[in-house]
Design a protein around this motif. Structure first.
Motif, PDB file in Angstrom:
ATOM      1  N   THR A  71       0.825  -1.202   0.000  1.00 30.97           N
ATOM      2  CA  THR A  71       0.000   0.000   0.000  1.00 30.97           C
ATOM      3  C   THR A  71       0.863   1.257   0.000  1.00 30.97           C
ATOM      4  O   THR A  71       0.581   2.215  -0.730  1.00 30.97           O
ATOM      5  CB  THR A  71      -0.944  -0.003   1.225  1.00 30.97           C
ATOM      6  OG1 THR A  71      -1.783  -1.153   1.146  1.00 30.97           O
ATOM      7  CG2 THR A  71      -1.805   1.245   1.263  1.00 30.97           C
ATOM      8  N   GLN A  72       1.926   1.245   0.799  1.00 33.54           N
ATOM      9  CA  GLN A  72       2.833   2.395   0.817  1.00 33.54           C
ATOM     10  C   GLN A  72       3.511   2.585  -0.538  1.00 33.54           C
ATOM     11  O   GLN A  72       3.656   3.714  -1.004  1.00 33.54           O
ATOM     12  CB  GLN A  72       3.896   2.216   1.911  1.00 33.54           C
ATOM     13  CG  GLN A  72       3.346   2.405   3.304  1.00 33.54           C
ATOM     14  CD  GLN A  72       4.383   2.134   4.382  1.00 33.54           C
ATOM     15  OE1 GLN A  72       5.369   1.431   4.163  1.00 33.54           O
ATOM     16  NE2 GLN A  72       4.154   2.683   5.562  1.00 33.54           N
ATOM     17  N   ASP A  73       3.922   1.478  -1.170  1.00 33.16           N
ATOM     18  CA  ASP A  73       4.530   1.573  -2.504  1.00 33.16           C
ATOM     19  C   ASP A  73       3.551   2.162  -3.512  1.00 33.16           C
ATOM     20  O   ASP A  73       3.915   3.022  -4.316  1.00 33.16           O
ATOM     21  CB  ASP A  73       5.008   0.199  -2.991  1.00 33.16           C
ATOM     22  CG  ASP A  73       6.227  -0.316  -2.232  1.00 33.16           C
ATOM     23  OD1 ASP A  73       6.887   0.488  -1.530  1.00 33.16           O
ATOM     24  OD2 ASP A  73       6.517  -1.532  -2.343  1.00 33.16           O
ATOM     25  N   GLU A  74       2.307   1.708  -3.458  1.00 33.05           N
ATOM     26  CA  GLU A  74       1.279   2.226  -4.364  1.00 33.05           C
ATOM     27  C   GLU A  74       1.031   3.705  -4.105  1.00 33.05           C
ATOM     28  O   GLU A  74       0.861   4.489  -5.039  1.00 33.05           O
ATOM     29  CB  GLU A  74      -0.014   1.433  -4.206  1.00 33.05           C
ATOM     30  CG  GLU A  74       0.064   0.018  -4.735  1.00 33.05           C
ATOM     31  CD  GLU A  74      -1.150  -0.821  -4.377  1.00 33.05           C
ATOM     32  OE1 GLU A  74      -2.121  -0.282  -3.802  1.00 33.05           O
ATOM     33  OE2 GLU A  74      -1.118  -2.027  -4.673  1.00 33.05           O
ATOM     34  N   GLU A  79       1.668   9.331  -5.661  1.00 33.70           N
ATOM     35  CA  GLU A  79       2.152  10.681  -5.364  1.00 33.70           C
ATOM     36  C   GLU A  79       3.152  11.136  -6.413  1.00 33.70           C
ATOM     37  O   GLU A  79       3.129  12.296  -6.835  1.00 33.70           O
ATOM     38  CB  GLU A  79       2.791  10.719  -3.974  1.00 33.70           C
ATOM     39  CG  GLU A  79       1.788  10.612  -2.841  1.00 33.70           C
ATOM     40  CD  GLU A  79       2.429  10.425  -1.477  1.00 33.70           C
ATOM     41  OE1 GLU A  79       3.670  10.301  -1.398  1.00 33.70           O
ATOM     42  OE2 GLU A  79       1.685  10.388  -0.486  1.00 33.70           O
ATOM     43  N   GLN A  80       4.020  10.243  -6.869  1.00 39.10           N
ATOM     44  CA  GLN A  80       4.996  10.583  -7.901  1.00 39.10           C
ATOM     45  C   GLN A  80       4.285  10.923  -9.206  1.00 39.10           C
ATOM     46  O   GLN A  80       4.620  11.897  -9.877  1.00 39.10           O
ATOM     47  CB  GLN A  80       5.974   9.412  -8.124  1.00 39.10           C
ATOM     48  CG  GLN A  80       7.010   9.666  -9.197  1.00 39.10           C
ATOM     49  CD  GLN A  80       7.959  10.808  -8.861  1.00 39.10           C
ATOM     50  OE1 GLN A  80       8.270  11.050  -7.704  1.00 39.10           O
ATOM     51  NE2 GLN A  80       8.418  11.519  -9.870  1.00 39.10           N
ATOM     52  N   SER A  81       3.291  10.110  -9.557  1.00 38.88           N
ATOM     53  CA  SER A  81       2.527  10.357 -10.778  1.00 38.88           C
ATOM     54  C   SER A  81       1.802  11.702 -10.692  1.00 38.88           C
ATOM     55  O   SER A  81       1.799  12.476 -11.659  1.00 38.88           O
ATOM     56  CB  SER A  81       1.523   9.225 -10.991  1.00 38.88           C
ATOM     57  OG  SER A  81       0.744   9.455 -12.122  1.00 38.88           O
ATOM     58  N   SER A  86       1.368  17.392 -12.174  1.00 40.15           N
ATOM     59  CA  SER A  86       1.336  18.784 -11.729  1.00 40.15           C
ATOM     60  C   SER A  86       2.432  19.586 -12.424  1.00 40.15           C
ATOM     61  O   SER A  86       2.199  20.725 -12.860  1.00 40.15           O
ATOM     62  CB  SER A  86       1.501  18.840 -10.211  1.00 40.15           C
ATOM     63  OG  SER A  86       1.512  20.166  -9.768  1.00 40.15           O
ATOM     64  N   GLN A  87       3.618  19.011 -12.525  1.00 37.31           N
ATOM     65  CA  GLN A  87       4.718  19.696 -13.216  1.00 37.31           C
ATOM     66  C   GLN A  87       4.385  19.924 -14.691  1.00 37.31           C
ATOM     67  O   GLN A  87       4.651  20.998 -15.238  1.00 37.31           O
ATOM     68  CB  GLN A  87       6.014  18.892 -13.079  1.00 37.31           C
ATOM     69  CG  GLN A  87       6.586  18.907 -11.683  1.00 37.31           C
ATOM     70  CD  GLN A  87       7.769  17.952 -11.530  1.00 37.31           C
ATOM     71  OE1 GLN A  87       8.208  17.324 -12.485  1.00 37.31           O
ATOM     72  NE2 GLN A  87       8.274  17.845 -10.306  1.00 37.31           N
ATOM     73  N   ARG A  88       3.787  18.919 -15.339  1.00 38.29           N
ATOM     74  CA  ARG A  88       3.409  19.063 -16.748  1.00 38.29           C
ATOM     75  C   ARG A  88       2.360  20.143 -16.914  1.00 38.29           C
ATOM     76  O   ARG A  88       2.402  20.936 -17.861  1.00 38.29           O
ATOM     77  CB  ARG A  88       2.899  17.726 -17.298  1.00 38.29           C
ATOM     78  CG  ARG A  88       4.009  16.711 -17.521  1.00 38.29           C
ATOM     79  CD  ARG A  88       3.522  15.355 -17.954  1.00 38.29           C
ATOM     80  NE  ARG A  88       2.627  15.407 -19.096  1.00 38.29           N
ATOM     81  CZ  ARG A  88       1.801  14.423 -19.431  1.00 38.29           C
ATOM     82  NH1 ARG A  88       1.753  13.322 -18.723  1.00 38.29           N
ATOM     83  NH2 ARG A  88       1.022  14.533 -20.488  1.00 38.29           N
TER      84      ARG A  88
END
Length: 99
Positions: A71-74, A79-81, A86-88
């Motif tokens: 769950t933490q990995d997901e 969050e990375q995605s 957001s950057q895009r």
């Protein structure tokens, strides 16, 4: 506060009662966690391959720890995605005509 005056709660794991020290405002969380652990232990015990309570508890703890880590990995991947999106978006808005 002495040990005898600490608030406690009784939980049941694999049909055995345990008295656990627990602040009154945390009782519902502990009860929920105990139900979750009991279901995990019951599932392992029901398979009949492991009967020793300690081994059942260890297997249940390992399974729950694995669920937590997945769950933490997901969550980190999400969050990375989200950060990349957001950057895009920020770049697209910065590059848009009229700015």
């Amino acid at each position: 506060m002495s040990d005898s005056s600490r608030p406690t709660i009784e939980i049941t794991l694999l049909e055995r009662q345990y008295v656990i020290a627990c602040p009154p405002d945390e009782e519902s969380k502990l009860e929920r966690a105990a139900r979750y652990l009991d279901r995990a232990m019951q599932g392992i015990h029901a398979q009949g391959k492991v009967v020793d309570r300690e081994k059942v508890a260890i297997m249940a703890a390992l399974n729950i720890a694995n669920e937590l880590l997945e769950t933490q990995d997901e969550q980190r991947a999400g969050e990375q995605s989200l950060s990349e999106l957001s950057q895009r978006l920020e770049k697209a808005l910065a590059d848009a005509p009229g700015r």
